[in-house]
Design an enzyme around this catalytic site. Sequence first.
Site, PDB file in Angstrom:
ATOM      1  CB  VAL A   1      39.318  64.280  58.882  1.00  0.00           C
ATOM      2  CG1 VAL A   1      40.022  63.758  57.166  1.00  0.00           C
ATOM      3  CG2 VAL A   1      39.310  63.474  59.941  1.00  0.00           C
TER       4      VAL A   1
ATOM      5  N   GLY B   1      39.357  54.561  59.217  1.00  0.00           N
ATOM      6  CA  GLY B   1      40.372  55.358  59.103  1.00  0.00           C
ATOM      7  C   GLY B   1      41.682  55.182  58.080  1.00  0.00           C
TER       8      GLY B   1
ATOM      9  CG  ASP C   1      31.455  55.613  64.284  1.00  0.00           C
ATOM     10  OD1 ASP C   1      31.550  56.480  63.667  1.00  0.00           O
ATOM     11  OD2 ASP C   1      32.650  54.790  64.402  1.00  0.00           O
TER      12      ASP C   1
ATOM     13  CE  LYS D   1      33.762  54.590  61.381  1.00  0.00           C
ATOM     14  NZ  LYS D   1      34.701  54.739  62.687  1.00  0.00           N
TER      15      LYS D   1
ATOM     16  N   GLY E   1      41.817  59.973  63.458  1.00  0.00           N
ATOM     17  CA  GLY E   1      42.939  61.256  63.804  1.00  0.00           C
ATOM     18  C   GLY E   1      43.153  61.736  62.387  1.00  0.00           C
TER      19      GLY E   1
END
Lengths: 418, 418
Positions: free
Chosen positions: A14, A125, A192, A196, A294
């Site tokens: 990132v 993301g 994960d 979030k 990504g």
Amino acid sequence: MDKLRIGIIGLGTVASGVYKTLQDINNIEIIKIAVKNINKPRSVSVPKDMLTDNAYEVVNNPDIDVVVELIGGVEPAWDYISAAIKNGKHIVTANKELLAKKGEELFNLTEKHNRVCLYEAAIAGGIPIIMPIKTILAGNRIHKIQAILNGTTNYILTKMDVDGASYEDVLKEAQELGYAETNPTGDVEGFDAAYKITTLATIAFKKRVKIENVYREGITKIRKEDMAQANELGYKIKLIANATIDENGNADVRVHPMLISKDTTLAHINYVTNAVAMSGYPIGDIVLSGPGAGEFPTASSVVGDILAIQAEFGKTDYMLPMMRCHHEHKANPVNINDTYNKYYISITAPNAIGVIAKIGTICANKNISLASIMQKEVYENSTADIVVITEKCQERLIKEVVEELDNCTVNSLIRVAE
Amino acid sequence: MDKLRIGIIGLGTVASGVYKTLQDINNIEIIKIAVKNINKPRSVSVPKDMLTDNAYEVVNNPDIDVVVELIGGVEPAWDYISAAIKNGKHIVTANKELLAKKGEELFNLTEKHNRVCLYEAAIAGGIPIIMPIKTILAGNRIHKIQAILNGTTNYILTKMDVDGASYEDVLKEAQELGYAETNPTGDVEGFDAAYKITTLATIAFKKRVKIENVYREGITKIRKEDMAQANELGYKIKLIANATIDENGNADVRVHPMLISKDTTLAHINYVTNAVAMSGYPIGDIVLSGPGAGEFPTASSVVGDILAIQAEFGKTDYMLPMMRCHHEHKANPVNINDTYNKYYISITAPNAIGVIAKIGTICANKNISLASIMQKEVYENSTADIVVITEKCQERLIKEVVEELDNCTVNSLIRVAE
């Protein structure tokens, strides 16, 4: 306009995307980047004197206005971030675990020092979600979130569905392709997604949700047979992060697989794409979807946060008022056993006729209505596979039903989204 | 915190939703609402002395900080808004026509007077789109938008698809249900979507697009046979607002029906729901969907804009820097005849065998490749229905093809989304 001076902690995927993206943007100057190993070969070409292996050269640097933390995990990230805030720096982070576990301390500290901490990249993301909730949707009371927040598990479930393959086979393939880590626990067991949804629900509901009150189940027990049967019934199976809050502030927040109707947008969010469906008043229902991870999509969110700070930096004493996080109120947790859901139950039974009657009786005794009960396959040894879909009933009762089916094998018990 | 004092011009559907929503929100005070007829019965109960039939009692009112314009149309809205800005008021508007036709003047005027004009509600109703583009997505170069921005036409096309009904029949039903106006031109001929994509493309591309350069085609010529054939080929037909920009600033912006693959999210956006798909660097592809109109969804956006102003009001000299609209650069228009598209062509021909050869030859002579050519139906008089899908080719050439098919009837020529 004066340049905003930033320091970055970390130079992984990132951070590399952030570095590359910032090359095209004026008025942002990268002063220092802290890495573990200065001499490691990298995909991004960074001037040597910009690197340091001492994160405190970023955190304590008087020439840095904003610290961008991109190493993840609670420690040492929290050490760095808290030191930076005390040193008067604003924070941009993509650290979902830290936000879920230290969010309250973090935001109290930023308020105390009149600094902001932005974290769009930590949740979904590249999808714009945190900033929209805190700004343009600020007039809403959001009461429901259903989201696909983990790309790895969504990739695995999509491949299982498309290829008719088992969890184990697809996981192996995903690991080979780099979509899943060697130790996949954080993704496949739902940690994960749980991190979030903890933060997302807190922001959306304007009440603090605690990670220890988030129920969590992963995808490791989903069988290819469940996938096939779900399809036949008009559903897909997805790992869904759910959050609802009622008028009394009771927040039911959880991550688990769900059968979700093909009529919904979420059912068609495939592979590594993420999506967040939200319902509120006055807005109604919206769905935001896009890349959940990504290098570049996540960089979009990190850079967006940096630019938001840059836009107001030095112009006002109390920057970005809408992006502040005060959560004096805590949400009341709801135990999973007290929730009401529809259920998909796959059973292998010694005798189909007897067991259908038995299931019917057990459920009727608990006032559970059945939407359907279907015999799927009869084997030579006269056992049979049976699939049951219930109407909405309490979780604790369905667990009792499973216990009472003592002469059957319950292959799967999966909740069904409404 | 001081209350932000607002005045509203208009008290129709959206304004009623705004009024109701603001009842639950602190720190916003409605001072005055201008209406045409004070005595008209309304769904919302407003104190009589809050109403005036003179909009200048809002616009010139020294006790009002923000004017919320919700009457639509260019005049007299522009008179009111420009007078209000000159009087030092900030503006919140849902007026897509005014933005498309007067956007440049409007934003020059707001900058001159150091005021902001926010307009989230003007494009895609409740969907968060303008504020995300201008804030969290600010680090991106967005180069493509494909959007469903008009609920009425999407409702009509969905009903035609689901019911196998004709445009005329569905329009009539939509008018009876209140989904289409008595004079439906603004919706069905694509004006409404053209206004919206003009502003959306301007904001996303950071270059001013002019409404007169936006190509526009409506849905009135779509036949139920086209719907059926599109379905068979794996497509849906939607009224799509398209905008792309290349690296030289050439902006191809247009509204017309398109065949769109069932593999895309947009193909599944049904009835009055709107959606905006965007592609950019570094973010990749995102899709935002939700209610594109209606009392409460639109109120969500209007109230979000009001709260954004409220958050910074009185705290800084240069409010909401990211929400300002400077567009010194203009996009270069691209003529529709110079664009490249795939096409669906429905033809009724006197002789199937002859015409397939003829179509093949005409296209080959212009270097147009055909993806497929199918005979759909042969009638007793030996005419036949033929459906052609081309590969990408220039619009002016496909128009020549249509002209040269002189002994056939070309029923439909519809572009196909990539």
